[in-house]
Each structure stands twice: as structure tokens, then as C-alpha cells.
Design a protein around this motif. Structure first.
Motif, PDB file in Angstrom:
ATOM      1  N   ALA A 107       0.838  -1.205   0.000  1.00 18.21           N
ATOM      2  CA  ALA A 107       0.000   0.000   0.000  1.00 18.21           C
ATOM      3  C   ALA A 107       0.868   1.249   0.000  1.00 18.21           C
ATOM      4  O   ALA A 107       0.649   2.180  -0.793  1.00 18.21           O
ATOM      5  CB  ALA A 107      -0.942  -0.011   1.208  1.00 18.21           C
ATOM      6  N   THR A 108       1.882   1.275   0.849  1.00 19.56           N
ATOM      7  CA  THR A 108       2.785   2.428   0.918  1.00 19.56           C
ATOM      8  C   THR A 108       3.565   2.595  -0.375  1.00 19.56           C
ATOM      9  O   THR A 108       3.723   3.715  -0.871  1.00 19.56           O
ATOM     10  CB  THR A 108       3.746   2.279   2.109  1.00 19.56           C
ATOM     11  OG1 THR A 108       2.964   2.204   3.315  1.00 19.56           O
ATOM     12  CG2 THR A 108       4.707   3.433   2.206  1.00 19.56           C
ATOM     13  N   ALA A 109       4.029   1.504  -0.947  1.00 14.26           N
ATOM     14  CA  ALA A 109       4.796   1.570  -2.198  1.00 14.26           C
ATOM     15  C   ALA A 109       3.932   2.074  -3.354  1.00 14.26           C
ATOM     16  O   ALA A 109       4.403   2.829  -4.206  1.00 14.26           O
ATOM     17  CB  ALA A 109       5.403   0.211  -2.528  1.00 14.26           C
ATOM     18  N   GLY A 128      -5.240  10.116   9.943  1.00 13.09           N
ATOM     19  CA  GLY A 128      -4.761   8.736  10.049  1.00 13.09           C
ATOM     20  C   GLY A 128      -4.180   8.198   8.752  1.00 13.09           C
ATOM     21  O   GLY A 128      -3.520   7.170   8.749  1.00 13.09           O
ATOM     22  N   TRP A 129      -4.439   8.854   7.655  1.00 16.57           N
ATOM     23  CA  TRP A 129      -3.928   8.454   6.348  1.00 16.57           C
ATOM     24  C   TRP A 129      -2.704   9.300   6.040  1.00 16.57           C
ATOM     25  O   TRP A 129      -2.650  10.473   6.403  1.00 16.57           O
ATOM     26  CB  TRP A 129      -4.988   8.644   5.276  1.00 16.57           C
ATOM     27  CG  TRP A 129      -6.136   7.684   5.404  1.00 16.57           C
ATOM     28  CD1 TRP A 129      -7.146   7.737   6.327  1.00 16.57           C
ATOM     29  CD2 TRP A 129      -6.389   6.541   4.611  1.00 16.57           C
ATOM     30  NE1 TRP A 129      -8.004   6.691   6.140  1.00 16.57           N
ATOM     31  CE2 TRP A 129      -7.562   5.939   5.091  1.00 16.57           C
ATOM     32  CE3 TRP A 129      -5.735   5.959   3.522  1.00 16.57           C
ATOM     33  CZ2 TRP A 129      -8.098   4.786   4.532  1.00 16.57           C
ATOM     34  CZ3 TRP A 129      -6.276   4.821   2.960  1.00 16.57           C
ATOM     35  CH2 TRP A 129      -7.443   4.233   3.458  1.00 16.57           C
ATOM     36  N   ALA A 143      -2.718  10.631  -3.307  1.00 13.54           N
ATOM     37  CA  ALA A 143      -2.515   9.221  -2.949  1.00 13.54           C
ATOM     38  C   ALA A 143      -2.215   9.114  -1.465  1.00 13.54           C
ATOM     39  O   ALA A 143      -1.315   9.790  -0.956  1.00 13.54           O
ATOM     40  CB  ALA A 143      -1.368   8.637  -3.763  1.00 13.54           C
ATOM     41  N   VAL A 144      -2.972   8.257  -0.762  1.00 15.69           N
ATOM     42  CA  VAL A 144      -2.792   8.074   0.675  1.00 15.69           C
ATOM     43  C   VAL A 144      -2.905   6.600   1.041  1.00 15.69           C
ATOM     44  O   VAL A 144      -3.561   5.821   0.347  1.00 15.69           O
ATOM     45  CB  VAL A 144      -3.817   8.897   1.490  1.00 15.69           C
ATOM     46  CG1 VAL A 144      -3.505  10.389   1.437  1.00 15.69           C
ATOM     47  CG2 VAL A 144      -5.242   8.633   1.045  1.00 15.69           C
ATOM     48  N   ALA A 145      -2.236   6.252   2.149  1.00 16.90           N
ATOM     49  CA  ALA A 145      -2.275   4.879   2.649  1.00 16.90           C
ATOM     50  C   ALA A 145      -2.502   4.884   4.150  1.00 16.90           C
ATOM     51  O   ALA A 145      -2.104   5.819   4.855  1.00 16.90           O
ATOM     52  CB  ALA A 145      -0.976   4.142   2.325  1.00 16.90           C
ATOM     53  N   LYS A 146      -3.127   3.821   4.621  1.00 16.16           N
ATOM     54  CA  LYS A 146      -3.328   3.603   6.052  1.00 16.16           C
ATOM     55  C   LYS A 146      -3.388   2.096   6.253  1.00 16.16           C
ATOM     56  O   LYS A 146      -4.204   1.414   5.630  1.00 16.16           O
ATOM     57  CB  LYS A 146      -4.625   4.252   6.518  1.00 16.16           C
ATOM     58  CG  LYS A 146      -4.933   4.022   7.988  1.00 16.16           C
ATOM     59  CD  LYS A 146      -6.252   4.671   8.361  1.00 16.16           C
ATOM     60  CE  LYS A 146      -6.601   4.378   9.793  1.00 16.16           C
ATOM     61  NZ  LYS A 146      -7.949   4.886  10.117  1.00 16.16           N
ATOM     62  N   ASP A 147      -2.504   1.618   7.126  1.00  8.84           N
ATOM     63  CA  ASP A 147      -2.404   0.177   7.368  1.00  8.84           C
ATOM     64  C   ASP A 147      -2.175  -0.524   6.027  1.00  8.84           C
ATOM     65  O   ASP A 147      -1.255  -0.178   5.332  1.00  8.84           O
ATOM     66  CB  ASP A 147      -3.635  -0.346   8.113  1.00  8.84           C
ATOM     67  CG  ASP A 147      -3.862   0.370   9.445  1.00  8.84           C
ATOM     68  OD1 ASP A 147      -2.868   0.708  10.108  1.00  8.84           O
ATOM     69  OD2 ASP A 147      -5.032   0.610   9.796  1.00  8.84           O
ATOM     70  N   GLY A 148      -3.021  -1.442   5.632  1.00  7.21           N
ATOM     71  CA  GLY A 148      -2.844  -2.151   4.376  1.00  7.21           C
ATOM     72  C   GLY A 148      -3.729  -1.629   3.261  1.00  7.21           C
ATOM     73  O   GLY A 148      -3.991  -2.334   2.290  1.00  7.21           O
ATOM     74  N   ALA A 170     -14.326   8.300  -1.332  1.00 11.14           N
ATOM     75  CA  ALA A 170     -14.126   6.859  -1.548  1.00 11.14           C
ATOM     76  C   ALA A 170     -13.786   6.165  -0.232  1.00 11.14           C
ATOM     77  O   ALA A 170     -14.339   5.094   0.075  1.00 11.14           O
ATOM     78  CB  ALA A 170     -13.027   6.629  -2.575  1.00 11.14           C
ATOM     79  N   ILE A 171     -12.907   6.748   0.546  1.00 10.69           N
ATOM     80  CA  ILE A 171     -12.521   6.161   1.840  1.00 10.69           C
ATOM     81  C   ILE A 171     -13.741   6.056   2.750  1.00 10.69           C
ATOM     82  O   ILE A 171     -13.970   5.026   3.389  1.00 10.69           O
ATOM     83  CB  ILE A 171     -11.389   6.987   2.489  1.00 10.69           C
ATOM     84  CG1 ILE A 171     -10.095   6.781   1.695  1.00 10.69           C
ATOM     85  CG2 ILE A 171     -11.210   6.622   3.960  1.00 10.69           C
ATOM     86  CD1 ILE A 171      -8.996   7.779   2.034  1.00 10.69           C
ATOM     87  N   SER A 172     -14.537   7.110   2.788  1.00 10.23           N
ATOM     88  CA  SER A 172     -15.743   7.106   3.627  1.00 10.23           C
ATOM     89  C   SER A 172     -16.751   6.044   3.139  1.00 10.23           C
ATOM     90  O   SER A 172     -17.294   5.289   3.937  1.00 10.23           O
ATOM     91  CB  SER A 172     -16.387   8.491   3.593  1.00 10.23           C
ATOM     92  OG  SER A 172     -17.599   8.492   4.305  1.00 10.23           O
ATOM     93  N   ALA A 173     -16.990   5.998   1.837  1.00 13.53           N
ATOM     94  CA  ALA A 173     -17.952   5.044   1.288  1.00 13.53           C
ATOM     95  C   ALA A 173     -17.525   3.600   1.489  1.00 13.53           C
ATOM     96  O   ALA A 173     -18.360   2.727   1.718  1.00 13.53           O
ATOM     97  CB  ALA A 173     -18.162   5.324  -0.207  1.00 13.53           C
ATOM     98  N   LEU A 174     -16.211   3.362   1.425  1.00 13.36           N
ATOM     99  CA  LEU A 174     -15.693   1.994   1.589  1.00 13.36           C
ATOM    100  C   LEU A 174     -15.570   1.600   3.062  1.00 13.36           C
ATOM    101  O   LEU A 174     -15.447   0.422   3.378  1.00 13.36           O
ATOM    102  CB  LEU A 174     -14.342   1.848   0.899  1.00 13.36           C
ATOM    103  CG  LEU A 174     -14.374   1.889  -0.618  1.00 13.36           C
ATOM    104  CD1 LEU A 174     -12.990   2.116  -1.191  1.00 13.36           C
ATOM    105  CD2 LEU A 174     -14.987   0.601  -1.160  1.00 13.36           C
ATOM    106  N   GLY A 175     -15.552   2.581   3.940  1.00 15.54           N
ATOM    107  CA  GLY A 175     -15.403   2.282   5.365  1.00 15.54           C
ATOM    108  C   GLY A 175     -14.035   1.744   5.722  1.00 15.54           C
ATOM    109  O   GLY A 175     -13.901   0.958   6.656  1.00 15.54           O
ATOM    110  N   ILE A 176     -13.004   2.176   4.988  1.00 12.20           N
ATOM    111  CA  ILE A 176     -11.650   1.705   5.276  1.00 12.20           C
ATOM    112  C   ILE A 176     -10.821   2.776   5.945  1.00 12.20           C
ATOM    113  O   ILE A 176     -11.152   3.905   5.978  1.00 12.20           O
ATOM    114  CB  ILE A 176     -10.925   1.206   4.009  1.00 12.20           C
ATOM    115  CG1 ILE A 176     -10.904   2.268   2.914  1.00 12.20           C
ATOM    116  CG2 ILE A 176     -11.556  -0.074   3.518  1.00 12.20           C
ATOM    117  CD1 ILE A 176     -10.116   1.873   1.677  1.00 12.20           C
TER     118      ILE A 176
END
Length: 176
Positions: A107-109, A128-129, A143-148, A170-176
Motif C-alpha cells: 500500500a505504501t509503495a 490517520g492516512w 494518494a494516501v495509505a493507512k495500514d494495508g 471513496a474512503i468514507s464510502a468503503l469504510g476503510i
């Protein structure tokens, strides 16, 4: 007295291997194993596969956020979250949203590939991202990452705020 006998027995066992007639026991190291500096293997770039709605973003939202009407939407075959490709009415891509869920290093890469640390502006939105954003002659990327998880938005518009708005939705809709 008993301790002396045990110590003497232990010493004779230790020195028995030093006589020169036998091979000494292989040395062991308590140092941590070397870690690999190799970059993680990245999944291939997604390709549009089917003309169907994006499961986590509406076309009206994308049209409002990016400032262009949406002519067609295509999605990749990636699972569990396909990449969504939003096209202008003239057939050119106006915006893509790539979602990755898996290994944190990957994810980070992916984020670093899309918004390189050396050239992009750092961001921590939503909270958090972590990642980056930048404008190019072809548009902007956020582009952002959080955990995996990673979310990468590219737009044909110069304003990165448009890509950020779509990424946050997208992050909100996916709940990730």
C-alpha cells in the motif's frame, strides 16, 4: 561443593571441543537476521474491464467534485475493490480511483509510486492516512495509505483538491 563439581564438569565439556583434533561446533549468532531492502512486488496497473457503475462512487458526485460531466464509467476486475475509471463525454479519461487492500508495504509503495516523496507535497488527510499530492502537466494526483489500504486518485484537472475530495469520499464510502 556440588556447585564446584557442576562448574568443573561444564568447563571440561566446554574445553573438550578445543583440543584441535575435533572440529569445533558451528558458531551461532544472536544478531537479528538482516532485513531485505528490496522493494515489495507491486500489482500490475489496473485496466478498465467492464462498463458498469463504480460500486463506491456515484457519477453525480464525481461530476460535481471534478467539474466535468461523466460520459461513461468502467471498472477493473480487481477485487475486493475495483479501480473506477470515469470518462468525459468525448471518451477521454477524466478521473481514476484505485483502491488497494492488502499488505501495508505494498500500500505504501503504491502511494509512493503515484505521488513520489521527492516531488509531491505530504498530506495526512483524512486523519490517520499518509501520502502525497501533486499537480503535473497532465492533471493532479492524490494518494494516501493507512495500514494495508491505499487510495490513489488521478484527475485531468490541475487542482489537487478535486482529487482529495474524491479520495475522502471513496474512503468514507468503503469504510476503510
Amino acid at each position: 561443593m556440588r556447585r564446584l563439581v557442576l562448574l568443573g564438569a561444564a568447563a571440561s565439556v566446554l574445553f573438550a571441543g578445543c583440543s584441535g583434533t575435533e572440529d569445533p561446533a558451528p558458531a551461532t549468532s544472536s544478531a537479528p537476521a538482516a532485513t531485505s531492502d528490496a522493494a515489495p512486488s507491486l500489482p500490475p496497473a489496473p485496466e478498465p474491464a467492464a462498463a458498469e457503475p463504480c460500486p463506491y462512487l456515484g457519477t453525480d458526485f464525481v461530476a460535481d467534485a471534478n467539474g466535468q460531466r461523466v460520459g461513461e464509467v468502467r471498472v477493473s476486475a480487481d477485487q475486493p475493490h475495483p479501480t473506477c475509471f470515469f470518462y468525459r463525454p468525448d471518451g477521454d479519461i477524466q478521473l481514476t480511483v484505485r483502491v488497494y487492500t492488502g499488505e501495508p508495504e505494498v500500500a505504501t509503495a503504491l502511494v509512493d509510486q503515484a505521488a513520489p516523496v521527492d516531488t509531491s507535497n505530504p498530506t495526512s488527510q483524512p486523519p490517520g492516512w499518509e501520502g502525497g499530492y501533486e499537480s503535473t502537466d497532465k492533471g493532479a494526483v492524490y494518494a494516501v495509505a493507512k495500514d494495508g489500504n491505499a487510495v490513489i486518485v488521478t484527475t485531468n484537472q490541475q487542482q489537487s483538491v478535486k482529487a482529495r475530495t474524491v479520495a475522502e469520499e471513496a474512503i468514507s464510502a468503503l469504510g476503510i
